[in-house]
Scaffold this active site. Structure first.
Site, PDB file in Angstrom:
ATOM      1  N   GLY A 208       0.802  -1.223   0.000  1.00 29.38           N
ATOM      2  CA  GLY A 208       0.000   0.000   0.000  1.00 29.38           C
ATOM      3  C   GLY A 208       0.830   1.266   0.000  1.00 29.38           C
ATOM      4  O   GLY A 208       1.971   1.274  -0.461  1.00 29.38           O
TER       5      GLY A 208
ATOM      6  N   LEU B 205      -4.179  -5.419  -4.591  1.00 24.39           N
ATOM      7  CA  LEU B 205      -3.049  -4.480  -4.520  1.00 24.39           C
ATOM      8  C   LEU B 205      -1.792  -5.106  -3.917  1.00 24.39           C
ATOM      9  O   LEU B 205      -1.821  -5.619  -2.801  1.00 24.39           O
ATOM     10  CB  LEU B 205      -3.467  -3.255  -3.688  1.00 24.39           C
ATOM     11  CG  LEU B 205      -2.407  -2.144  -3.588  1.00 24.39           C
ATOM     12  CD1 LEU B 205      -2.135  -1.525  -4.945  1.00 24.39           C
ATOM     13  CD2 LEU B 205      -2.849  -1.092  -2.588  1.00 24.39           C
ATOM     14  N   ASP B 206      -0.679  -5.046  -4.662  1.00 25.30           N
ATOM     15  CA  ASP B 206       0.637  -5.483  -4.175  1.00 25.30           C
ATOM     16  C   ASP B 206       0.645  -6.939  -3.723  1.00 25.30           C
ATOM     17  O   ASP B 206       1.430  -7.314  -2.838  1.00 25.30           O
ATOM     18  CB  ASP B 206       1.123  -4.572  -3.030  1.00 25.30           C
ATOM     19  CG  ASP B 206       1.291  -3.134  -3.479  1.00 25.30           C
ATOM     20  OD1 ASP B 206       1.588  -2.917  -4.667  1.00 25.30           O
ATOM     21  OD2 ASP B 206       1.116  -2.227  -2.663  1.00 25.30           O
ATOM     22  N   ALA B 207      -0.224  -7.747  -4.301  1.00 24.46           N
ATOM     23  CA  ALA B 207      -0.322  -9.137  -3.857  1.00 24.46           C
ATOM     24  C   ALA B 207      -0.067 -10.141  -4.980  1.00 24.46           C
ATOM     25  O   ALA B 207      -0.209 -11.339  -4.784  1.00 24.46           O
ATOM     26  CB  ALA B 207      -1.694  -9.389  -3.238  1.00 24.46           C
TER      27      ALA B 207
END
Lengths: 287, 287, 287, 287
Positions: free
Chosen positions: D204, D230-232
């Protein structure tokens, strides 16, 4: 590392079309299950390198027959230098030390934890310092003093011990004597040293003091095969650690120990798992 | 590290003009020779941190008088949190282990080599595994089993032992039990743990398996002060090692040991040399 | 880095009792606020090094008077080698390149982002390759060809340009010519080079090919001051990157670029922020 | 990297005896010269992965026929997911940026030096900042503003541009907007992001500030495939850099840039050379 018993085939040969097909075709033809495989083609010298792990129970024959069939059907037609080892046969590692404990403690901890799944038939030292510690672990300890007058005899004695215990590998775990050329040649490719510098910088004596004098910003350690030329054998593994202007040579000695033992342990593991193939004065390391 | 005896002064206070001048003026006024000095101003919190090593023989008084004079002339006027320690007084480190040997062997090797110039008054374990090894080194070994029913008693016993041997620091060298909040509070700032992940990722159980599942490309270890919140205390030191897709959780466990023991040893050394000043849930580390 | 204007004092002098007290007492006596401070005592040579950042607005005088007072009250009594610089005065960095773009792009990106808060009065090259790129950034570009016949004139021309633009520092950003001894001496301590090996290994030409031939497992880069002896000046910063048997010399060239530009940028920053104090053929770097 | 034209075959399939033999036998049967080969067996999921480079001129057919024969004789019998790419066909990489230059300069330098042998058909940005710089390089620049009201239209426009220029890969070179789930799904496996933390820590916004607050001793960067979470997404590459207590969040931002651009460049290269095989939410990366 696999829990199942497996054979490790490592080999090199002149490069040509169809090597992988030939080797893997031979293995598959006998129902062999390949657990891990690595291949490398050296473009400049046109030499081909490989390492395979094959599940032992997947093959319909024992090791001797495997070797014999591989020799006639694959290795000889391809002019290979090769070996096949059995994960069930533990390698026998003779450890040489002097008066510093860090590599010795480190190797014995790995051996205790079965992280290094080896036998240590004995430890040899030019000092009696670690007799108690080694013997407490149930490992025979040989004190072979080395001085200006008895070098020849001392090295002959060490080779005799190595042969007697059927050693596979000799590890210089910060052993502070230079082995004789005879011993280096007799055990070529079987002696592993840890040198306390990032070779080729600072070969020879007192490398941390040399590093201090030159003002480098990183110091290193090098695990290599021992040859008759000092600190010039094929490099297996290296690593470095950051220092700065506030570090004295004594600080470097202390920091250096941490990479010495780690680099030695990594290099030794690669060697014991047949991951290192010597190529001239260099190595192919299939990690 | 200096060969001469020295005092280590570590302190923090609200920032203002003239702190260094006041501290160094006090020391110089008594002829004190500063061997090493580090200062840090935390801009966001306006707090000032320092650490100095002063040659003991350069001062005209003994430790008690040094402390008393420093208190009245410097520390109180500047509202300092501070301590002065004597390099001639070895810190007493109680080591806690379970069944893994790598950190224990590593710490004992450093202690043997006087690389860690400490006393180890005893080792405590929830298993009897390492009794022989520890006692061979001449160090008392206490087996304090911990299970669901006896936790309260076990931790009370461990604290009693720590107090009895006048411990300064308790090191969890891969001790696989979660200490009680009472113990954490009683020894706040004195218990050091090595966690086998790069915190804050993968706190809690089986961090290598968590790392495997997430598919990270580096794994790490974290040395931190223990607080009652699991794996959330102030971080002293961290490091990582590269892995790849071919590494199983078991491989990661093996690789991880090498950074665990190194990171623990570095963090412990910083702590023992009064290089770590806790600042809220963070640390200032004067390396 | 501080947002407020500050003075950077860097100095060295023979070690004695009371240096910090004298320097910090002088600053505190004038109400000076120390933002950052570093001290180092070199035990072997008994020389003392320091670097301080002092908030400009906290002092009751301007730079010239600060220098004059410091000289008479501190520097001369302590036999210091010293300088005081003003963060509001940008350093003027002349960049030298040949035909490789990685360091040039990297430096200009850092300059654009004000990460390097410098002026680049011009770029000098022995090739015309990057004229367009450099001029697009609004930076003058000088093409000064160097060949066997015109070396003397070429280096004189480069020094003239450097003087004309009032350069503070000359950066060899993979400039592939060996500067003349005259130029090296005229600008001693002002010329920074990036060498594409981990010195002292592989000085001179084609270091990656040398590294390939020796079979090392890490390659490196070294940022150092240029002296008339090739690749032998005081080292400011170094770093390494891992390679293996599958990497050709061309692969190493490619990997190496990443550490070359990073190491150069770090070393240059240390130099520009007066963090580097030369000490014989070594450096003290207060990071 | 080979100077000769080659085909890259990357594939995965359920594990069974004889996969390598079948693939390599097919290639050898047509006289194909294997330049490089990598194999991996994932023990937990029993899935097999491979990547081979085959010299184009050694095969007696063109790419279309190669694909057709491979499909019928190897891929379908083994239930493979696979692709074969031609080194002579440059991949088309669309770069997305916002206002930070470090990754953009870095990618363009690598493209200029042909270190990344790609085409960049255009750069897209939500700001007009870098229009001049990009266009100077002869690359079209599209300013597609993104705000709360126009997100849907903006992302549709970006996808339209990507399709128009026949993009193969979209690189978020510190693009500071979160892509829409629609776009993520439409280009699944084709969008690469660089996140400025060592994921899974500090996903994040403002990861460096999160790192500062937690007091970690290393900060990192992660190159990963973009998914709608997100960012995964699957991680391709990561690295870290050491910081300490004296580093402010702004210092971390600055240090972080150096690993961001390096990690992005490495991850992108692996992707473009078909070295990355996605496996669930993880990756196999044949370096």
């Amino acid at each position: 590392m696999h829990s199942d018993r497996f054979y490790t085939l490592s080999a090199s040969c002149p490069d040509q079309v169809g090597i992988i097909a030939r080797v893997s075709g031979f293995i598959a033809g006998h129902g062999g299950w390949i657990l891990e495989s690595s291949f490398h083609s050296d473009a400049l010298t046109s030499r081909y390198f490989m390492r395979l792990e094959i599940k032992a129970s997947s093959l319909p024959f024992l090791l001797a027959e495997f070797r014999e069939l591989f020799r006639s059907e694959v290795a000889e037609p391809l002019s290979m230098t090769w070996q096949i080892n059995d994960s069930a046969v533990k390698k026998r590692v003779v450890v040489l030390v002097s008066k510093q404990e860090h590599c010795l403690y480190d190797l014995l901890a790995r051996w205790q934890a079965k992280e290094l799944d080896i036998e240590i038939p004995c430890v040899i030292s030019n000092h009696d310092t670690f007799r108690g510690f080694v013997e407490w672990h149930g490992i025979p300890f040989h004190h072979v003093p080395v001085n200006a007058d008895n070098k020849k005899g001392a090295y002959a004695e060490m080779q005799r011990i190595f042969d007697d215990v059927r050693g596979d590998t000799m590890v210089l775990a910060r052993y502070m004597q230079i082995l004789s050329p005879d011993l280096c040649e007799a055990l070529a490719g079987k002696i592993i040293n840890i040198h306390h510098s990032f070779l080729p910088s600072f070969a020879g004596a007192k490398p941390y003091h040399q590093a201090y004098t030159r003002g480098v910003k990183l110091i290193g350690a090098t695990c290599h095969y021992v040859t008759s030329e000092l600190d010039a054998g094929p490099i297996i593994e290296q690593d470095v650690i950051r220092i700065d202007h506030s570090d004295s040579p004594e600080d470097m000695v202390r920091y250096g120990k941490d990479i010495e033992k780690t680099v030695l342990a990594r290099g030794l593991r690669y060697h014991l798992e047949d991951r290192v193939l010597v190529h001239g004065n260099k190595t192919v390391v299939f990690r």
